[in-house]
Design an enzyme around this catalytic site. Structure first.
Site, mmCIF file in Angstrom:
data_model
loop_
_atom_site.group_PDB
_atom_site.id
_atom_site.type_symbol
_atom_site.label_atom_id
_atom_site.label_comp_id
_atom_site.label_asym_id
_atom_site.label_seq_id
_atom_site.Cartn_x
_atom_site.Cartn_y
_atom_site.Cartn_z
ATOM 1 N N ASP A 31 0.818 -1.214 0.000
ATOM 2 C CA ASP A 31 0.000 0.000 0.000
ATOM 3 C C ASP A 31 0.852 1.264 0.000
ATOM 4 O O ASP A 31 1.962 1.278 0.541
ATOM 5 C CB ASP A 31 -0.923 -0.016 1.231
ATOM 6 C CG ASP A 31 -2.041 0.996 1.125
ATOM 7 O OD1 ASP A 31 -2.360 1.431 0.001
ATOM 8 O OD2 ASP A 31 -2.611 1.354 2.173
ATOM 9 N N GLY A 32 0.292 2.315 -0.602
ATOM 10 C CA GLY A 32 0.946 3.625 -0.574
ATOM 11 C C GLY A 32 1.469 4.084 -1.928
ATOM 12 O O GLY A 32 2.129 5.129 -2.020
ATOM 13 N N TRP A 36 2.727 7.935 -2.836
ATOM 14 C CA TRP A 36 4.124 8.067 -3.287
ATOM 15 C C TRP A 36 4.174 8.920 -4.559
ATOM 16 O O TRP A 36 5.011 9.813 -4.697
ATOM 17 C CB TRP A 36 4.693 6.670 -3.543
ATOM 18 C CG TRP A 36 6.129 6.625 -3.976
ATOM 19 C CD1 TRP A 36 7.221 6.497 -3.170
ATOM 20 C CD2 TRP A 36 6.621 6.692 -5.323
ATOM 21 N NE1 TRP A 36 8.372 6.480 -3.935
ATOM 22 C CE2 TRP A 36 8.030 6.597 -5.257
ATOM 23 C CE3 TRP A 36 6.016 6.822 -6.572
ATOM 24 C CZ2 TRP A 36 8.844 6.621 -6.393
ATOM 25 C CZ3 TRP A 36 6.825 6.854 -7.704
ATOM 26 C CH2 TRP A 36 8.222 6.753 -7.603
ATOM 27 N N ARG A 44 -1.123 8.722 -10.277
ATOM 28 C CA ARG A 44 -1.152 7.532 -9.410
ATOM 29 C C ARG A 44 -0.586 6.304 -10.122
ATOM 30 O O ARG A 44 0.039 5.442 -9.496
ATOM 31 C CB ARG A 44 -2.590 7.235 -8.977
ATOM 32 C CG ARG A 44 -3.190 8.270 -8.044
ATOM 33 C CD ARG A 44 -4.638 7.904 -7.699
ATOM 34 N NE ARG A 44 -4.723 6.574 -7.120
ATOM 35 C CZ ARG A 44 -4.530 6.300 -5.821
ATOM 36 N NH1 ARG A 44 -4.265 7.278 -4.980
ATOM 37 N NH2 ARG A 44 -4.607 5.071 -5.376
ATOM 38 N N SER A 76 -7.546 -5.814 -4.506
ATOM 39 C CA SER A 76 -8.593 -6.350 -3.637
ATOM 40 C C SER A 76 -9.933 -6.389 -4.359
ATOM 41 O O SER A 76 -10.123 -5.738 -5.397
ATOM 42 C CB SER A 76 -8.711 -5.495 -2.375
ATOM 43 O OG SER A 76 -9.378 -4.278 -2.661
ATOM 44 N N ASN A 79 -11.043 -2.945 -4.857
ATOM 45 C CA ASN A 79 -10.285 -2.001 -5.689
ATOM 46 C C ASN A 79 -10.939 -1.713 -7.050
ATOM 47 O O ASN A 79 -10.527 -0.784 -7.750
ATOM 48 C CB ASN A 79 -8.833 -2.467 -5.889
ATOM 49 C CG ASN A 79 -7.961 -2.327 -4.652
ATOM 50 O OD1 ASN A 79 -7.053 -3.111 -4.412
ATOM 51 N ND2 ASN A 79 -8.225 -1.299 -3.835
ATOM 52 N N TRP A 80 -11.985 -2.473 -7.404
ATOM 53 C CA TRP A 80 -12.720 -2.176 -8.659
ATOM 54 C C TRP A 80 -13.419 -0.828 -8.578
ATOM 55 O O TRP A 80 -13.850 -0.283 -9.601
ATOM 56 C CB TRP A 80 -13.762 -3.262 -8.951
ATOM 57 C CG TRP A 80 -13.191 -4.627 -9.158
ATOM 58 C CD1 TRP A 80 -13.201 -5.654 -8.266
ATOM 59 C CD2 TRP A 80 -12.534 -5.138 -10.333
ATOM 60 N NE1 TRP A 80 -12.578 -6.763 -8.804
ATOM 61 C CE2 TRP A 80 -12.167 -6.473 -10.076
ATOM 62 C CE3 TRP A 80 -12.206 -4.581 -11.577
ATOM 63 C CZ2 TRP A 80 -11.496 -7.273 -10.999
ATOM 64 C CZ3 TRP A 80 -11.540 -5.373 -12.504
ATOM 65 C CH2 TRP A 80 -11.187 -6.696 -12.215
ATOM 66 N N ARG A 82 -12.110 1.880 -8.107
ATOM 67 C CA ARG A 82 -11.208 2.937 -8.578
ATOM 68 C C ARG A 82 -11.505 3.311 -10.029
ATOM 69 O O ARG A 82 -12.137 2.539 -10.741
ATOM 70 C CB ARG A 82 -9.763 2.467 -8.427
ATOM 71 C CG ARG A 82 -9.440 2.233 -6.964
ATOM 72 C CD ARG A 82 -8.004 1.830 -6.781
ATOM 73 N NE ARG A 82 -7.735 1.645 -5.369
ATOM 74 C CZ ARG A 82 -6.559 1.847 -4.797
ATOM 75 N NH1 ARG A 82 -5.524 2.218 -5.532
ATOM 76 N NH2 ARG A 82 -6.406 1.656 -3.499
ATOM 77 N N LEU A 208 -6.401 -4.086 8.194
ATOM 78 C CA LEU A 208 -6.140 -5.267 7.354
ATOM 79 C C LEU A 208 -6.742 -5.146 5.961
ATOM 80 O O LEU A 208 -6.308 -5.828 5.032
ATOM 81 C CB LEU A 208 -6.717 -6.526 8.013
ATOM 82 C CG LEU A 208 -5.799 -7.315 8.927
ATOM 83 C CD1 LEU A 208 -6.519 -8.555 9.434
ATOM 84 C CD2 LEU A 208 -4.514 -7.746 8.201
ATOM 85 N N SER A 209 -7.776 -4.337 5.811
ATOM 86 C CA SER A 209 -8.437 -4.163 4.512
ATOM 87 C C SER A 209 -8.781 -5.496 3.844
ATOM 88 O O SER A 209 -8.533 -5.682 2.647
ATOM 89 C CB SER A 209 -7.580 -3.281 3.586
ATOM 90 O OG SER A 209 -7.324 -2.035 4.175
#
Ligand code: IPE
Ligand code: IPE
Ligand code: MG
Length: 253
Positions: A31-32, A36, A44, A76, A79-80, A82, A208-209
């Site tokens: 993650d991150g 960053w 991104r 995950s 994450n769809w 996004r 924990l996501s």
């Protein structure tokens, strides 16, 4: 300052983990990447590209240290949500690194497996995942296994396992009276793989996501503010040294 350094020696940079007491299985929430990139004024997607490079570096480092299993959270079930462009960049990166892995597995002595529901993935990527698993299963001299969590959610994994177990009950292959933790574990994506000893989450988030909730029941957790693209071998050393200072009791004394 010099005093601080002396006092804290062995608590920070530079200390190496004891090779005799390494975890068998390290799991990382990568993650991150977005933050960053943002810090650098980049899109991104550039963060995901940098994060993918870090993944390669850390996977080889784990192999070289002699850690048999590394599991990474790559995408995950949530994450769809996004933007489509970000999702397709992540899928393209996966394709690129998978092709590379396919080519190097045999020579570099590692295997790949996927945890998660691969069904909703673009068909070409899904095919590639299955091919990589298949090729990997034939690498007899593998010293290291990388598990990539792709369209993975811990709750989804447990539901899929429950469904498969219930179907096995209907056909008489299983029965409710004989259900144990060990039996149920066979229906999880992680079947046959030891539980993670150490779960690492970079990027400062303390959650924990939906990552390996069943398997992490007795894992040690390590959190750091470092963003995933900046997480190098020295960071992993730090996490391992920290892990080796802990006393795992598993409910005993
Ligand atoms: C992790 O980095 C990569 C994926 C979830 C695919 P993020 O994209 O979540 O990065 P941040 O959390 O926004 O910084
Ligand atoms: C977890 O990170 C998923 C992956 C790293 C693949 P997220 O960035 O999606 O998690 P949240 O949204 O911060 O909980
Ligand atoms: Mg994130």
């Amino acid at each position: 300052m010099a005093f601080w350094h002396r006092k804290n020696r062995g608590r920070g940079a530079g200390e190496k983990p004891d090779p005799a007491r390494l975890p068998r299985h390290v799991a990382i929430i990568m993650d991150g990447n977005g933050r960053w990139a943002k810090k650098r004024g980049l899109p991104r997607t550039a963060g995901h590209a940098a994060g993918a490079e870090t993944f390669r570096t850390i996977a080889y480092y784990c192999r070289d240290l002699g850690i048999p299993y590394l599991t990474v959270y790559a995408f995950s079930t949530e994450n769809w949500k996004r933007p489509a462009e970000e999702v397709s960049t992540i899928m393209d990166l996966l394709r690129k690194y998978l092709l590379e892995a396919l080519e190097k597995m045999e020579k570099d002595g590692f295997r790949i497996r996927f945890f998660g529901d691969l069904e909703p993935l673009p068909p070409a990527l899904r095919e590639l995942c299955l091919e990589a698993e298949q090729t990997g299963s034939q690498v007899t001299a593998a010293r290291h296994q990388v598990n990539v969590c792709l369209n993975y959610g811990g709750r989804d994994e447990i539901l899929r396992a429950a469904r498969a177990w219930a179907q096995a009950c209907q056909t008489g292959r299983e029965s409710p009276e004989e259900l144990t933790e060990a039996v149920f574990s066979h229906y999880l994506d992680t079947a046959g793989i030891p539980d993670p000893d150490l779960v690492i989450r970079p990027s400062g988030e303390l959650r924990l996501s939906n990552f390996l909730p069943w398997q992490s029941a007795y894992a040690e957790f390590y959190f750091t503010d470092t963003l995933w693209p900046d997480f190098g071998p020295a960071e992993l050393d730090k996490a391992l040294v920290d892990y080796q200072r802990r006393q795992r009791r598993f409910g005993g004394v």
